[in-house]
Enzyme design. Structure first.
Site, PDB file in Angstrom:
ATOM      1  N   LYS A 104      36.233 -28.170  17.316  1.00 44.46           N
ATOM      2  CA  LYS A 104      35.546 -28.892  18.384  1.00 44.46           C
ATOM      3  C   LYS A 104      36.142 -30.287  18.513  1.00 44.46           C
ATOM      4  O   LYS A 104      36.234 -31.034  17.531  1.00 44.46           O
ATOM      5  CB  LYS A 104      34.058 -28.978  18.059  1.00 44.46           C
ATOM      6  CG  LYS A 104      33.199 -29.560  19.178  1.00 44.46           C
ATOM      7  CD  LYS A 104      31.729 -29.527  18.787  1.00 44.46           C
ATOM      8  CE  LYS A 104      30.879 -30.110  19.894  1.00 44.46           C
ATOM      9  NZ  LYS A 104      29.446 -30.161  19.507  1.00 44.46           N
ATOM     10  N   HIS A 106      35.033 -32.635  20.798  1.00 43.22           N
ATOM     11  CA  HIS A 106      34.124 -33.584  21.428  1.00 43.22           C
ATOM     12  C   HIS A 106      32.844 -33.639  20.607  1.00 43.22           C
ATOM     13  O   HIS A 106      32.683 -32.883  19.651  1.00 43.22           O
ATOM     14  CB  HIS A 106      33.816 -33.161  22.880  1.00 43.22           C
ATOM     15  CG  HIS A 106      33.185 -31.811  22.979  1.00 43.22           C
ATOM     16  ND1 HIS A 106      33.908 -30.644  22.903  1.00 43.22           N
ATOM     17  CD2 HIS A 106      31.883 -31.437  23.110  1.00 43.22           C
ATOM     18  CE1 HIS A 106      33.093 -29.608  23.020  1.00 43.22           C
ATOM     19  NE2 HIS A 106      31.862 -30.054  23.120  1.00 43.22           N
TER      20      HIS A 106
END
Length: 226
Positions: A104, A106
């Site tokens: 991920k 963000h």
């Protein structure tokens, strides 16, 4: 055999997780039985599954751990229900942690979800079944690089007791030998065979004499050496 193991074997059959017949495995082997943990889909099934994992962890490793880690994807719900069940049964707060298949980039980011691993964390890993050790090979470096942790052991639901990549020992023993932590299972396939042989479950005898011969022949060819 402990009572919870007998219950778990019947639970696998009732949930249509464990089936008998003729199945082609990913390895190409023709197996007389097949286990699919993806068939646990209801709230009650998942709750009961967590309780069985918690009992097996407590029986094999005790309370000396802080985190349950489950490799993506099937290990994610396993780690969650096991942490919840452990608190329910033994009153101890256990954190869950899993890895992401895709990093991920963000929000909080990173390779892990759930608990952020800290130095000194004691971790028990949970999987449905280990046939080659591939998922452990993928996730072991991720969690050991994230923090200075101690892996207390690995629990699988069913130890198939057949040779792994090395062609001699079962995959669980190969993992233990390679990484230096113990492995255990809620039940082994020999326990399943012993319990279900000529026993009626839900109106059917799943392992009759003919199926027993098929299972014995399979282990003659693929059974792991003790």
């Amino acid at each position: 055999m402990e009572e919870y193991k007998k219950e778990f074997i019947e639970f696998m059959v009732e949930s249509q997780v464990l089936k008998f017949g003729s199945f082609t495995l990913k390895s190409g082997r023709q197996s007389p039985f097949f286990m699919n943990a993806g068939a646990y889909v209801t709230g009650d099934q998942l709750h009961r599954l967590g309780l069985y994992y918690a009992r097996a962890i407590h029986g094999n490793f005790g309370d000396d751990f802080d985190v349950v880690f489950g490799p993506a994807y099937k290990g994610i719900p396993l780690s969650v229900v096991t942490a919840m069940a452990y608190h329910e049964l033994y009153g101890k707060e256990i954190k869950y942690c899993s890895n992401r298949k895709e990093v991920k980039d963000h929000g909080e980011g990173g390779k892990l979800l759930g608990h952020v691993l800290q130095d000194g964390d004691r971790v028990v890993m949970v999987e449905d079944v280990t046939t080659s050790g591939k998922s452990i090979d993928e996730t072991h470096p991720i969690i050991t690089e994230a923090a200075d942790i101690e892996i207390k052991g690995l629990i699988v639901s069913l130890n198939r007791q057949e040779v792994g990549k090395g062609g001699v020992k079962c995959a669980c023993d190969e993992v233990s030998e390679k990484y230096g932590f113990p492995t255990a299972a809620i039940v082994t396939m020999s326990e399943v065979t012993e319990y279900l042989y000529n026993r009626e479950v839900q109106g059917k005898v799943l392992i009759d004499d003919e199926m027993k011969k098929s299972i014995d022949a399979y282990y003659e060819q693929y059974g792991a050496k003790e």
